[in-house]
Design a protein around this motif. Structure first.
Motif: not given
Length: 149
Positions: A70-76, A78-83, A100-106
């Motif tokens: 499992r992975l979670t990339l915490d973004g924002t 204004t700086r969102p992670w791509k899928p 997921i929160q806006p900007g995060d990739a899971t």
């Protein structure tokens, strides 16, 4: 020769410690891959469960066949992670099971075959610039290699 006081050295160290730090969810596992407390599911010596964060960028992890990652990339916003993109046939996507929160990739994967897979994502290095301001075109890359045994 001029003497440097301990206070000046401490102030310089504090200033340098602040350089290069970023906000926007880059904290996480403090550079450690977090295998679960459970024992490997086979005699492979690989983890049965692995959790990845932004700080795991560039790592290679070993996952036992049948194990889960499992992975979670915490973004924002204004700086969102791509899928997260998956290459290779050793992993199969499964339901991550959380919002997921806006900007995060899971993402979540099950190790289905021996082999190697690569997980990748990216996001803007800087937030969008205001009109008339200089913009930053840099991209922050995230890559992890997963070996399944």
């Amino acid at each position: 020769m001029r003497r440097t006081t301990p206070i000046a050295l401490a102030a310089a160290a504090l200033l340098l410690a602040g350089c290069g730090s970023q906000s926007g969810g880059d904290s996480g596992s403090k550079g450690k891959v977090s295998p679960s407390a459970s024992a490997p599911s086979s005699g492979s010596g690989c983890a049965a469960q692995v959790e990845l964060k932004v700080a795991d960028n560039g790592r290679t992890v070993c996952l036992a066949k049948g194990g889960e990652l499992r992975l979670t990339l915490d973004g924002t916003k204004t700086r969102p992670w791509k899928p997260v993109a998956l290459s290779g046939t050793a992993l199969e996507a499964i339901n991550a099971g959380f919002v997921i929160q806006p900007g995060d990739a899971t993402a979540a994967y099950k190790a289905v075959a021996a082999g190697t897979a690569k997980l990748t994502s990216s996001r803007p290095l800087c937030p969008p610039a205001d009109p008339g301001q200089a913009s930053c075109k840099g991209i922050q890359q995230w890559t992890v290699t997963v070996k399944v045994k």
